[in-house]
Design a protein around this motif. Structure first.
Motif, short mmCIF file in Angstrom:
data_model
loop_
_atom_site.label_atom_id
_atom_site.label_comp_id
_atom_site.label_asym_id
_atom_site.label_seq_id
_atom_site.Cartn_x
_atom_site.Cartn_y
_atom_site.Cartn_z
N THR A 110 0.69 -1.23 0.11
CA THR A 110 -0.21 0.05 0.11
C THR A 110 1.01 1.14 -0.09
OG1 THR A 110 0.00 -0.03 2.38
CG2 THR A 110 -1.81 -1.28 1.38
N ASP A 118 2.33 2.04 3.48
CA ASP A 118 3.70 1.10 3.72
C ASP A 118 4.67 1.39 2.75
OD1 ASP A 118 2.00 0.01 5.55
OD2 ASP A 118 1.84 -2.14 4.45
N HIS A 122 8.11 -13.15 7.06
CA HIS A 122 6.78 -13.02 6.46
C HIS A 122 6.35 -14.13 6.07
CE1 HIS A 122 8.53 -13.04 2.31
NE2 HIS A 122 9.56 -12.23 2.82
N GLN A 163 0.75 -19.10 12.95
CA GLN A 163 0.25 -17.46 13.25
C GLN A 163 -0.62 -18.10 14.68
OE1 GLN A 163 -1.50 -15.47 10.32
NE2 GLN A 163 -0.27 -16.18 8.58
N SER A 180 5.84 -6.70 14.73
CA SER A 180 6.53 -7.30 13.60
C SER A 180 7.30 -6.09 13.05
CB SER A 180 5.56 -7.53 12.31
OG SER A 180 6.03 -7.90 11.04
N ARG A 212 5.11 -6.19 7.06
CA ARG A 212 3.85 -6.23 7.63
C ARG A 212 3.61 -7.73 7.69
NH1 ARG A 212 -0.40 -3.59 8.51
NH2 ARG A 212 0.93 -1.35 8.00
N ASN A 213 2.86 -7.97 8.99
CA ASN A 213 2.49 -9.25 9.36
C ASN A 213 1.08 -8.89 9.96
OD1 ASN A 213 4.09 -11.94 8.84
ND2 ASN A 213 5.60 -10.32 9.57
N GLU A 214 0.05 -9.03 9.27
CA GLU A 214 -1.28 -8.69 9.80
C GLU A 214 -1.93 -9.38 11.16
OE1 GLU A 214 -2.81 -6.11 8.86
OE2 GLU A 214 -2.48 -5.82 6.66
N TRP A 215 -1.47 -10.33 11.13
CA TRP A 215 -1.73 -11.20 12.52
C TRP A 215 -0.82 -10.59 13.67
CZ3 TRP A 215 2.13 -14.30 14.79
CH2 TRP A 215 3.40 -14.71 13.93
N ASP A 260 0.17 -7.41 16.26
CA ASP A 260 -0.62 -6.49 16.89
C ASP A 260 -0.19 -5.02 16.66
OD1 ASP A 260 -2.28 -7.93 18.90
OD2 ASP A 260 -0.41 -8.65 19.82
N GLN A 309 3.10 -3.01 13.87
CA GLN A 309 4.07 -3.12 12.67
C GLN A 309 5.12 -2.14 12.83
OE1 GLN A 309 3.11 -5.66 10.57
NE2 GLN A 309 1.22 -6.02 11.35
#
Length: 354
Positions: free
Chosen positions: A63, A66, A216, A223, A239, A243-246, A248, A250
């Motif tokens: 994105t 990011d 990643h 996860q 993280s 980026r690791n969406e899982w 809390d 970044q």
């Protein structure tokens, strides 16, 4: 004093690549040498490196917000590269500036990995074009190239010119010994060999206890297992670098120096990267690792080498297994094994520098 050159991947936007180059240079200095990093350049490699750094999770696109953070991370790396004692720059494919070295140390890193996406199969790392009196390797690796695939005679003939060869994993040791018919010395990655280089970087302070996530593309079962454990301990997952969406939180723009302090300040480490394991071991942190296709050889072999096999998890690992390895400090026998390996690696370096 002999002129010593270090040939490695010194401009990668990668925490492990930076620190193993930095630690090797500082470690060689501690032995009385005055190394310079051989400053190879390539527009092709630079484009690939930056493209990967800005889009590390392809096919998922980065994105715009990011992208800005990844660009900041790149700038921190570029500034850190300035700390290396560099030779005159030369073209990667035309190493004409290497005549001045008496000794060239190739490694550490995946310098012989044919599957590396942009450095794979570059003749320079096999000694092509190096006219030094002596060429040796330190903690080199074939990375994801498996021993079962062997080594073509074209590359084996180049490596036969090396005065001494050391590698950092059993997979690479097997490749050398089968193809060249000579022993390869098994040594530690420079970060593990010269931990004092990293001791000067203070731990990052955080408002809450956290578990460091480094890597990643983790499998969902890993996860979920890590998240269950951190929830039971009221720990946050942070993280770094990707980026690791899982997770809390970044921290996408962390630089190499910040990375060292970040791992030092963590309660535990969750990773699928080789140097995630290395930095956890350096700091005696509990850690859980999962194998990936690209890094399975070196991560598995590191775990076996130091006796940390139980830290490599699989889909079959029960919830209690996460508690057992993330809730307690690593087995003290690992530290004993590292001390033994440091002595062995030290002897190898003393011999090749003599």
């Amino acid at each position: 004093m002999a002129k010593l050159g270090v040939l490695t991947f010194h401009r990668c936007i990668n925490y492990g690549s930076f620190w193993q180059a930095h630690c090797l240079v500082q470690g060689l200095r501690s032995l009385g040498a005055k190394p310079v990093v051989l400053d190879h350049r390539s527009d092709r490699v630079s484009r690939a490196e930056w493209r990967c750094a800005l889009q590390p999770l392809l096919p998922a696109r980065t994105t715009r917000p990011d992208m800005s953070l990844y660009a900041s991370k790149i700038r921190k790396f570029v500034n850190a590269f300035a700390s290396f004692p560099l030779s005159a720059a030369f073209a990667l494919d035309e190493p004409v500036a290497l005549d001045d070295c008496d000794l060239v140390v190739v490694g550490s890193d995946e310098v012989w990995n044919f599957r590396h996406p942009w450095y794979g199969g570059v003749p320079l790392f096999y000694g092509e074009g190096i006219s030094a009196k002596k060429i040796v390797s330190y903690a080199a690796t074939f990375g994801s190239h498996p021993a079962a695939n062997g080594l073509e005679s074209y590359w084996a003939d180049k490596l036969r010119k090396f005065h001494a060869i050391s590698v950092r994993d059993e997979n690479s040791k097997t490749i050398i010994e089968r193809a060249l018919g000579r022993e390869a010395t098994l040594v530690l990655d420079p970060c593990l060999q010269f931990p004092e280089t990293l001791a000067t970087w203070p731990a990052v302070t955080h408002d809450r206890p956290y578990v460091a996530v480094y890597g990643h593309s983790f499998p969902s079962w890993f996860q979920q297992g890590v998240r269950r454990w951190t929830a039971s301990r009221s720990l946050r997952l942070v993280s770094i670098g990707y980026r690791n969406e899982w997770a809390d939180e970044q921290w996408l723009d962390g630089g190499p120096y910040e990375f060292a302090g970040f791992i030092a300040g963590a309660d535990a480490v969750a990773t699928n990267f080789f140097h995630g394991c290395v930095f956890a071991l350096l700091n005696a942190k509990p850690f859980a690792c999962v194998l990936s296709d690209y890094r399975s050889n070196k991560v598995r072999d590191l775990a076996r080498l130091v006796g940390a096999q139980r830290h490599v998890l699989s889909r079959k690992t029960p919830s209690a297994g996460y508690e057992a390895i993330l809730g307690d400090v690593p087995d003290p026998a690992i530290a004993d094994r590292l001390a033994e390996l440091r002595s062995h690696s030290w002897n190898y370096l003393i011999d090749v520098l003599d």
